[in-house]
Scaffold this motif. Structure first.
Motif, PDB file in Angstrom:
ATOM      1  N   CYS A 279      -0.518  -4.125 -10.433  1.00 57.87           N
ATOM      2  CA  CYS A 279      -0.140  -4.228  -9.173  1.00 57.87           C
ATOM      3  C   CYS A 279      -1.139  -3.510  -8.705  1.00 57.87           C
ATOM      4  O   CYS A 279      -1.719  -4.192  -7.363  1.00 57.87           O
TER       5      CYS A 279
ATOM      6  N   CYS B  68       5.598  -1.570  -7.800  1.00 57.04           N
ATOM      7  CA  CYS B  68       5.868  -2.359  -8.945  1.00 57.04           C
ATOM      8  C   CYS B  68       7.108  -1.294 -10.130  1.00 57.04           C
ATOM      9  O   CYS B  68       7.491  -1.687 -11.623  1.00 57.04           O
TER      10      CYS B  68
ATOM     11  N   CYS C 256      -2.574   1.099 -10.118  1.00 61.05           N
ATOM     12  CA  CYS C 256      -1.677   0.558 -11.091  1.00 61.05           C
ATOM     13  C   CYS C 256      -1.901  -0.081 -12.091  1.00 61.05           C
ATOM     14  O   CYS C 256      -3.053  -1.325 -10.920  1.00 61.05           O
TER      15      CYS C 256
ATOM     16  N   CYS D 120       4.491   3.948 -10.800  1.00 62.55           N
ATOM     17  CA  CYS D 120       4.059   3.108  -9.599  1.00 62.55           C
ATOM     18  C   CYS D 120       5.179   3.042  -8.327  1.00 62.55           C
ATOM     19  O   CYS D 120       5.897   2.625  -9.631  1.00 62.55           O
TER      20      CYS D 120
ATOM     21  N   THR E 166      -1.967  -0.805  -7.349  1.00 62.40           N
ATOM     22  CA  THR E 166      -1.657  -0.289  -6.252  1.00 62.40           C
ATOM     23  C   THR E 166      -2.912   1.402  -6.409  1.00 62.40           C
ATOM     24  O   THR E 166      -3.166   2.134  -6.979  1.00 62.40           O
TER      25      THR E 166
END
Ligand SMILES: [Zn+2]
Length: 1105
Positions: free
Chosen positions: A445, A466, A442, A463, A447
């Protein structure tokens, strides 16, 4: 454990840990942004306990023993060879030449020096063997535009970055992203450090379709992806917005490197519209941003429609399915695909899943006595649809105390149960490994893409942490597994909750270092007496070819007593050369280049050394132990590369820096009062550990001793450097064969198990949740980044969480642990685990999802902290209150029909028993004689062991063995493994006619009843009568009888379940060890503790107050 948390339980507290409100991110508090540990030095190990923990003040360190002393003259001081036969004494003349570098080091003033990573202090690069180090290929020039940094990796925190940063060091090692980078605290100014992510990646990107082209747009965080409705949220929001930019480049860690494609920075933000438009052909995307908005919201009338589903209790279910229902998604995902969006809401499946009725069945604990399931307690299954659950992370790796996450903090507070995660991230597993230049993450964030993201269409994914919408990179459109194009949701990353990536160079701050193993061995008289040295040497000889590594692997040895002995193993020597440094106040490395040698090239010398070491010190009379200096020397040696330091110690260090004094009063071992000296006596070990952490060195401590060694102080060396502690009380090669066997087995595992170097772990969770306190062995580098110089497959971790923003609109939340490490073969790898859990809004659902073992495990960690920062009695009270509060809350708020008795939902029926077990556990018990080191070790174990093993320590499993049958047996590899029922831990369950096995994790007891059946005695133990059972028997004879085979099959199967080797003690009624066995009879009353029934009455009384 947050004191607060516990306090709150007492009804008084303020902050509360788990009960608590806004999580004050303690870690953050501890570390002023940008401040290395040098300053405050509270490594946030136990945030909550900051107040108490730090014993001596930093000042101590500064002025302390630790600082480098001017180099010097001492060289000459090479003492004459000890009486023992030395290998070869280096010509004194030579030494000086080596010393020069030394002198360099001392230069810096005392703490200056300290601040600067010793590495620097130590001889300049030349000393460092790895030339490549500075010359690395541009590849690893880590995008981060950071200034040169001394230690590449260095943990920000640990390093005195500032000071050193400026310093001239080869630009090579990218700047260690220091903590500073981590999550910028609101106040911090990230900008400088966050240069926009390098766009280097773009180029690669085939200019395929429309997507990329899309108008670039604003800054990443900014716009386009309108955050989900509730984004703005305070704390996190702020943090996160600041963070994106930061992270990319920073660090190491999982931290994100720019590289990740997802990050393709700049281009995306606003582009979605365009993307959408362009894609129009494929699917009709809604207005941009629209999805976002929609995702969380409940379709009107949903509740009504779904009313029928079986358990209205399970909003979770609804939750899981909602996304699907909600929406006509532009892109129809394939059934079976990942992501909540595509779940097919099969009601049938859901109802099956909802086993809740059982979880919520009301149990009157005072009446229902036999609560143990016949087999070990399984982890509860989260209330998700089958499709989601099928993809979920294994509970062996990732567990949450509440498998249904409360929607709000106030709901969590009501439940009075701690919210946290228990992880076993580097567990030995076979898992999919992906090699790809494109690791999709992501952009906001960071991820990693995972099974629980949703695809809005073929080109965009949302995501799950977030809710940002990200582009699907072109490369990701191709699925290497199916060799098909256009099915990003079928990529392995999206089909596996646990996956490993081979990381591209962006994830390196310096070239991956070789595996380096340094052994630091106590050779004092006491050590020689125990006989451990020959076991160690033999074990290393036996396993030397199995040490994880490659052609670059290096090894080295240091031995010590009152002086420090180095071993020159340079290729070409005819035999190892021993170099003795007696000036322990000013430790230096006599021949820095030849002390750590390439294992392959110098194997013969290494083997020679291992063969001669045990004899070398055979007759030593040296009783002193300069452990602190030996550690400093070892640290200097390992600094340039990082690596693993294995320390073997057999007594209280009593000479030089880090010297300790006995603090244990044997008369107080059985005291019912508080226990003193649970915290370290000096911060020498902790500080050295932090220096080690800064240089990617982990220290594993093997303590073999019959005497008090102050493990509370010594253990810090491992705790903060992410090492492990092994303890063999009363180790003796002749008198304690069980310990010897355990030591041998442990060593074998230790030497050959997988290892990761230069590791960091970051745990992320869906926005709205916040992680605050960590448990385990590591150093918290930035608020959520754990520094793990080494990571091993036997280490467990726990974290506490709070709910900062209501999760009203969410049906599910996710947690992701990403572990970035260098493998022993020099590959940079990232292991990612993602877990998805439902969100619920009613208290009964929260209770229904409680994982009683995880709750117990987390409480145990919290209680350890509490014992150290406050007092043992506080910790004990807090644990009792945890049971009282949660059951009381259940009674008052979740039960619809009031009835008499002590009531618990079935899923928590074992909670009071486990709490009582904790109170009687070695770590927390009072009134029973307990050696201080053993208590401290038990505390370490509770915090460091993966949950499954910790639970065996807390509540051992008891089996009857004299009537084993094949009924219900497992069949594994053609071996039949009986599965006897697990019995309650009460003498009631024993019988004099039987034989019972108690599996307590590290140790097993086989108790033989006085009137044990003759058949068992002869067929299993090979003895003719009870009286003939030898004292101190610790092996089951291999008899060719069905009974013997069954028994041995069970015992070895149990042993195989864990990575360490539990010793087995076969005991009779008169055996010295019987009290140890009996102490585990948790349900029974003892002089100092309540029986289970009495404990229940106590709880009931408190609840009805
Ligand atoms: Zn995200």
């Amino acid at each position: 454990m947050s004191t607060a948390g516990f306090n709150s339980q007492n009804g008084t507290g303020t902050g509360q840990t788990y009960t608590n409100g806004p999580s004050q991110n303690p870690v953050a508090l501890q570390q002023p942004p940008g401040v290395g540990y040098g300053m405050n030095h509270q490594p946030a190990y136990n945030p909550m306990q900051t107040k108490v923990l730090g014993p001596p003040s930093p000042a101590l360190y500064a002025s302390g023993p630790y600082q480098p002393v001017p180099p010097g003259p001492q060289l000459g001081s090479y003492p004459p060879p000890p009486a023992q036969p030395l290998l070869t004494r280096p010509p004194i003349g030579v030494l000086p030449s080596h010393t020069p570098p030394q002198s360099a080091s001392p230069g810096p003033g005392p703490r200056q020096a300290q601040a600067t990573p010793p590495a620097q202090a130590t001889p300049p690069p030349p000393a460092v063997t790895s030339t490549s180090y500075y010359t690395g290929p541009p590849a690893w020039q880590y995008a981060a535009p950071r200034g040169p940094a001394p230690n590449h990796v260095n943990p920000a925190a640990a390093a005195p970055p500032h000071m050193s940063h400026g310093s001239a060091q080869p630009p090579g090692p990218g700047a260690p992203p220091t903590s500073i980078h981590g999550y910028p605290q609101p106040g911090t100014a990230p900008p400088p450090m966050n240069p926009p992510p390098p766009h280097t990646y773009q180029p690669n990107r085939p200019a395929y379709g429309p997507p990329p082209t899309a108008p670039p747009a604003g800054p990443p965080g900014a716009t386009g992806t309108p955050p989900p409705p509730k984004v703005d949220a305070q704390s996190w929001g702020a943090a996160s917005s600041a963070r994106p930019p930061t992270e990319p480049d920073t660090q190491e860690g999982d931290v994100e490197c720019p590289g990740d494609v997802a990050g393709n920075g700049p281009q995306a933000p606003n582009s979605y519209n365009h993307v959408d438009n362009r894609m129009a052909g494929a699917a009709q995307p809604g207005p941009p941003g629209r999805h976002l908005g929609h995702y969380p919201s409940l379709p009107p009338g949903y509740q009504n429609t779904l009313a029928p589903p079986p358990s209205s209790l399970h909003p979770a279910l609804q939750a899981a399915t909602q996304p699907y229902i909600q929406g006509p998604q532009p892109y129809q995902q394939q059934p079976g695909g990942p992501g909540p969006d595509q779940l097919s809401p099969s009601m049938a499946a859901m109802s099956l899943q909802s086993g809740t009725p059982e979880a919520l069945r009301v149990v009157n604990l005072l009446q229902e006595r036999n609560l143990l399931p016949p087999a070990p307690v399984p982890a509860p299954t989260p209330c998700l649809t089958q499709d989601l659950q099928k993809l979920n992370c294994s509970p062996e790796v990732f567990r949450c105390t509440l498998t249904s996450i409360p929607q709000t903090q106030s709901l969590l507070n009501k439940a009075k149960l701690p919210l946290g995660l228990l992880l076993h991230p580097f567990k030995d597993l076979s898992l999919p490994v992906v090699t790809s230049s494109t690791i999709v993450r992501c952009r906001s964030c960071r991820t990693y893409i995972n099974p629980f993201v949703s695809f809005l269409d073929q080109r965009r994914w949302k995501c799950n942490l977030c809710y940002r919408v990200n582009d699907v990179p072109e490369e990701f459109m191709y699925n290497p597994v199916s060799r098909s194009y256009g099915e990003p949701h079928k990529r392995p990353e999206v089909q596996n909750a646990t996956i490993e990536f081979i990381a591209p160079s962006e994830y390196m701050l310096r070239p991956p270092q070789p595996a380096v193993y340094l052994f630091v061995l106590d050779v004092s008289h006491n050590a020689v007496e125990t006989g451990y040295l020959s076991v160690f040497c033999q074990s290393l000889l036996d396993n030397i070819n199995a040490l994880p590594g490659d052609s670059r692997t290096k090894v080295g040895f240091i031995t010590f007593d009152s002086t420090i002995h180095f071993y020159n193993l340079q290729e070409g020597l005819s035999q190892p050369q021993m170099l003795i440094v007696s000036d322990i106040e000013d430790i230096f490395l006599p021949t820095p280049d030849s002390l750590l040698v390439n294992l392959n090239e110098c194997k013969e010398l290494v083997q020679d050394l291992l063969k001669s070491l045990p004899n070398l010190f055979e007759k030593t009379m040296e009783t002193q132990s300069a452990l602190g200096s030996a550690l400093q020397a070892a640290f200097k040696l390992l600094s340039p590369t990082g690596g693993r330091m294995s320390v073997f110690q057999t007594q209280l260090p009593n000479l030089g820096v880090g010297a300790l004094q006995s603090r244990e009063d044997p008369n107080q071992r059985a005291s019912a009062k508080d226990v003193q000296h649970l915290s370290p006596a000096t911060d020498f070990y902790k500080k050295l550990a932090l220096d080690c952490s800064g240089q990617q060195v982990a220290v594993d401590l093997f303590l073999l001793s019959a005497q008090y060694c102050d493990l509370a102080s010594l253990g810090c060396i491992s705790r903060f450097s992410a090492g492990s502690v092994y303890y063999y009380p009363s180790y003796h090669h002749q008198h304690n064969p069980a310990q010897v066997e355990r030591f041998q087995r442990d060593l074998k595992r230790y030497l050959t198990r997988k290892i990761g170097f230069e590791a960091v772990m970051r745990i992320r969770c869906t926005k709205g949740l916040s992680i605050h306190t960590f448990h385990g062995n590591f150093f918290v580098r930035s608020t959520d980044l754990l520094s793990l110089p080494n990571v091993n497959p036997d280490a467990g971790f726990a974290v506490q969480m709070s709910i900062e923003e209501n999760l009203d609109d969410m049906q599910v939340v996710s947690f992701q642990a990403a572990l970035l490490y260098t493998s022993s073969k020099g590959e940079r790898r990232i292991r990612v685990h993602t877990m998805c859990l439902p969100v619920v809004s009613s208290l009964s659902d929260v209770f229904a999802g409680a994982d009683v073992q995880a709750v117990t495990g987390l409480l145990a960690c919290m209680a350890v902290d509490r014992s150290v920062t406050s007092s043992l009695s506080d910790a004990r009270d807090a644990m009792t209150n945890a049971a009282i509060d949660s059951l009381s809350s259940y009674r008052q708020s979740a039960l619809t029909i009031q009835q008499p008795g002590l009531l618990a939902p079935a899923c928590l029926r074992l909670f009071p028993l486990y709490i009582l077990a904790l109170l009687k556990q070695k770590a927390f018990r009072t009134g029973t004689s307990t050696r201080l080191d053993e208590r401290v070790f038990a505390m370490y174990q509770l915090k460091y062991q993966p949950l499954a093993f910790a639970m065996l320590m807390i509540h051992p499993a008891l089996y009857r063995l004299d009537d084993l049958s094949d009924e219900g047996a497992l069949n594994i590899n053609e071996r039949t493994i009986p599965q006897p029922r697990v019995l309650q831990l009460s003498v009631e369950k024993l019988s004099r006619e039987g034989a019972f096995l108690m599996d307590a994790g590290l140790v097993m007891y086989l108790w033989i009843g006085r009137n044990c059946h003759q058949n068992f005695l002869s067929q299993v133990l090979g003895v003719s009568s009870y009286a003939a059972v030898p004292e101190k028997l610790c092996l089951l004879p291999e008899l060719d009888t069905a009974e013997s085979q069954r028994t041995r099959a069970l015992v070895s199967w149990l042993r195989d379940q864990r990575p360490f080797f539990p010793s087995l003690h076969i005991i009779r009624d008169e055996s010295q060890l019987k009290p140890h066995f009996m102490q585990n009879m948790i349900e029974d009353r003892t002089e100092s503790a309540l029986s289970y029934y009495e404990f229940l009455l106590h709880l009931q009384q408190q609840i009805s107050k």
